[in-house]
Design a protein around this motif. Structure first.
Motif, PDB file in Angstrom:
ATOM      1  N   ARG A 187       0.832  -1.208   0.000  1.00 52.79           N
ATOM      2  CA  ARG A 187       0.000   0.000   0.000  1.00 52.79           C
ATOM      3  C   ARG A 187       0.865   1.256   0.000  1.00 52.79           C
ATOM      4  N   ARG A 188       1.938   1.250   0.758  1.00 56.61           N
ATOM      5  CA  ARG A 188       2.820   2.421   0.763  1.00 56.61           C
ATOM      6  C   ARG A 188       3.492   2.611  -0.590  1.00 56.61           C
ATOM      7  N   ILE A 219       3.017   5.924  -3.225  1.00 61.27           N
ATOM      8  CA  ILE A 219       4.104   6.736  -3.770  1.00 61.27           C
ATOM      9  C   ILE A 219       4.094   6.673  -5.302  1.00 61.27           C
ATOM     10  N   ASP A 264       5.905  14.029  -0.546  1.00 56.61           N
ATOM     11  CA  ASP A 264       4.881  13.031  -0.252  1.00 56.61           C
ATOM     12  C   ASP A 264       5.252  12.206   0.974  1.00 56.61           C
ATOM     13  N   VAL A 265       6.516  11.847   1.049  1.00 54.20           N
ATOM     14  CA  VAL A 265       6.944  11.011   2.170  1.00 54.20           C
ATOM     15  C   VAL A 265       6.802  11.775   3.494  1.00 54.20           C
ATOM     16  N   LEU A 286       2.836  12.087   4.013  1.00 59.63           N
ATOM     17  CA  LEU A 286       2.110  10.841   4.253  1.00 59.63           C
ATOM     18  C   LEU A 286       2.646  10.079   5.459  1.00 59.63           C
ATOM     19  N   TYR A 287       3.969  10.035   5.566  1.00 56.65           N
ATOM     20  CA  TYR A 287       4.545   9.153   6.575  1.00 56.65           C
ATOM     21  C   TYR A 287       5.423   9.890   7.582  1.00 56.65           C
ATOM     22  N   PRO A 325      10.434   4.706   5.593  1.00 55.43           N
ATOM     23  CA  PRO A 325       8.994   4.583   5.379  1.00 55.43           C
ATOM     24  C   PRO A 325       8.554   3.386   4.535  1.00 55.43           C
ATOM     25  N   ASP A 379      -2.565   3.558   7.556  1.00 56.03           N
ATOM     26  CA  ASP A 379      -1.974   4.407   6.521  1.00 56.03           C
ATOM     27  C   ASP A 379      -3.058   4.929   5.587  1.00 56.03           C
TER      28      ASP A 379
END
Ligand code: SF4
Ligand code: SF4
Ligand code: SF4
Ligand code: FES
Lengths: 153, 317
Positions: free
Chosen positions: A91-92, A96, B285-286, B289-290, B303, B311
């Motif tokens: 999912r990650r 991305i 984004d990283v 998102l994380y 990540p 998530d």
């Protein structure tokens, strides 16, 4: 002849959609849809994978380069992965990758993801319908396609 | 004591005490405004080491590519240190096999900007004094503030002082908290997909696939890069638009949660391609998102090597 001209000549164009389905859930879900005789569009070409975690970004991009108009990746619901965490990691990666693709200009709706369990024949059919319709609305894929070798009309 | 003196002193000590077999640092290049990586093995050679606002290479790259068994010393700016942290986390080097001489960095000068400023006239001499650079050419002379000609990545840098070091030379630099490092990316995201596609196809059209961007990056240490694989050969090496684009998509995907925005790839590109538009997007984004920034500490799990049950997944049907 460039792609635009070629495409304008195709009448009754139907999208080609590559679906990577996890063996344990979505593939079985597709099976159930079939056994239950639920109708869904015939535009998907299914490739069975052991887990959504097996779906390397290469698969998705290669499909697009080879001329797929849409891609679907479908696996088990979070928490249900046969390998426990494969879909969580996937999912990650998908997040991305999808963001990169849309950022460079691949239309939203070309690359799709879903969770479909083995019991969700109905849902499988719905997903396929939705994906097919959204890809149809976008028209034939033109971006990322290799100009030579692949596109056989 | 000046930074350069302190670097030499630490290097000398480390070599004398046989703590390290080699020191990686910077030495004078053959052109003005240029430095080049130096590989110092003997105490006599320590004098070659220098430090100034053109020490732009990310030296961590060499750490990963050297075939040396013993301990290695390295001069590291903020971004170099972040890359070293990455490499330790990714088990490419061991913490106790590297001796880090940390240098708080105030930013590196963008040579291209300077050239433009002097109408591309050839600069024959450049001397750095107190935050200024004096340049001389055949028919001109001038000087400028280093802070006015920094690389974009240096302008938005938030980790100027190395986050990992064994010794630090120079005073800590105050980190900026007022920079909005992703502003440009957010602006760009507002454009339509067609405009973005047009932008990237135009940028990437000039890519000659020399792979300098990959070779210079301290993340791209793969023994065999995906683009060189031949069995199976996933993607072509042609200059077909899709092949070029895909190289960049996958390369930037591989930087997710790892890129430290050192700017080395963009500087290395002989065609001046806007690679930062890609790397910075993934970095953004990283973070969003994380909540992860690469190379800040040794503990946080990268990540893509972890997950959370909740998530974000709005896009999944
Ligand atoms: S991708 Fe570019 S900016 Fe990021 S770490 Fe590698 S060389 Fe530095
Ligand atoms: S682009 Fe990807 S595969 Fe190639 S060297 Fe870099 S990280 Fe490795
Ligand atoms: S350095 Fe520039 S020209 Fe060379 S492969 Fe990378 S983007 Fe292309
Ligand atoms: S087994 Fe179905 S997603 Fe992992």
């Amino acid at each position: 002849m460039n792609l635009d001209e070629v495409d304008s000549k195709i009448e009754n164009w139907e999208p080609k959609i590559i679906a990577f389905l996890c063996n344990w859930c979505s593939y079985a879900g597709a099976d159930l849809a079939g056994i239950s005789r639920i109708q869904y569009p015939p535009n998907v070409r299914v490739i069975r994978v052991p887990c959504s975690g097996r779906v390397d970004p290469f698969f998705i991009i290669k499909s697009l380069q080879a001329g797929a108009d849409g891609v679907l990746v479908s696996g088990c619901h979070p928490g249900d992965c046969h390998y426990l965490t494969g879909n969580y990691f996937a999912r990650r990666r998908f997040t991305i990758l999808k963001n990169i693709l849309e950022y460079i200009g691949i239309e939203e709706g070309r690359v799709n993801f879903s969770w479909v369990s083995a019991a969700e024949g109905e849902k499988f059919a719905t997903v396929i319908k939705e994906v097919t319709e959204s890809v149809k609305a976008l028209g034939p894929a033109k971006r990322l396609i290799k100009r030579f070798n692949y596109r056989k009309l | 004591m000046e930074i350069v003196e302190r670097i030499r002193e630490e290097a000398r000590k480390a070599l004398e005490e046989k703590k390290v077999e080699l020191i990686i640092g910077f030495e004078e290049g053959s052109l003005p405004l240029r430095t080049t990586p130096a590989f110092i093995k003997s105490i006599d050679a320590v004098e070659r080491l220098i430090w100034n606002a053109t020490c732009e290479n990310n030296l961590a790259n060499y750490l990963l590519r050297l075939k040396i068994k013993g301990k290695v010393g390295i001069v590291a700016k903020g971004c170099d240190a972040r890359s070293i942290i990455n490499a330790i986390k990714e088990r490419q080097i061991e913490r106790d096999m590297v001796f880090i001489i940390g240098v708080p960095c105030t930013g590196m000068v963008d040579r291209k900007g300077i050239k433009e400023r002097f109408d591309e006239a050839e600069i024959l001499e450049a001397i750095e004094v107190n935050g200024q650079i004096k340049v001389k050419g055949e028919r001109f002379e001038g000087s400028f503030n280093i802070s006015d000609f920094l690389y974009d990545s240096c302008k938005t840098c938030t980790q100027k002082t190395p986050s990992l070091y064994d010794v630090i030379v120079g005073d800590e630099v105050k980190e900026r908290e007022d920079v909005d490092e992703f502003r440009e990316i957010r602006e760009f995201e507002k454009k339509s997909p067609d405009e973005r596609w047009a932008y990237f196809t135009r940028e990437i059209e000039s890519c000659i696939r020399c792979y300098a961007c990959r070779n210079v990056c301290p993340l791209c240490y793969c023994k065999e890069c995906f683009i060189d694989q031949s069995r199976p050969q996933w993607f072509g090496r042609s200059i077909d638009e899709s092949d070029r684009m895909i190289f960049h998509i996958i390369r930037v995907f591989h930087t997710a949660g790892r890129c430290v925005d050192c700017g080395a790839c963009e500087r290395a590109c002989p065609m001046g391609i806007d690679l930062r538009k890609l790397t910075k997007k993934v970095e953004k984004d990283v973070v969003e998102l994380y909540n992860y920034k690469a190379g800040i500490d040794l503990e946080t799990v990268p990540p893509l090597a972890t997950y959370k049950e909740d998530d974000p997944q709005e896009f999944i049907k």
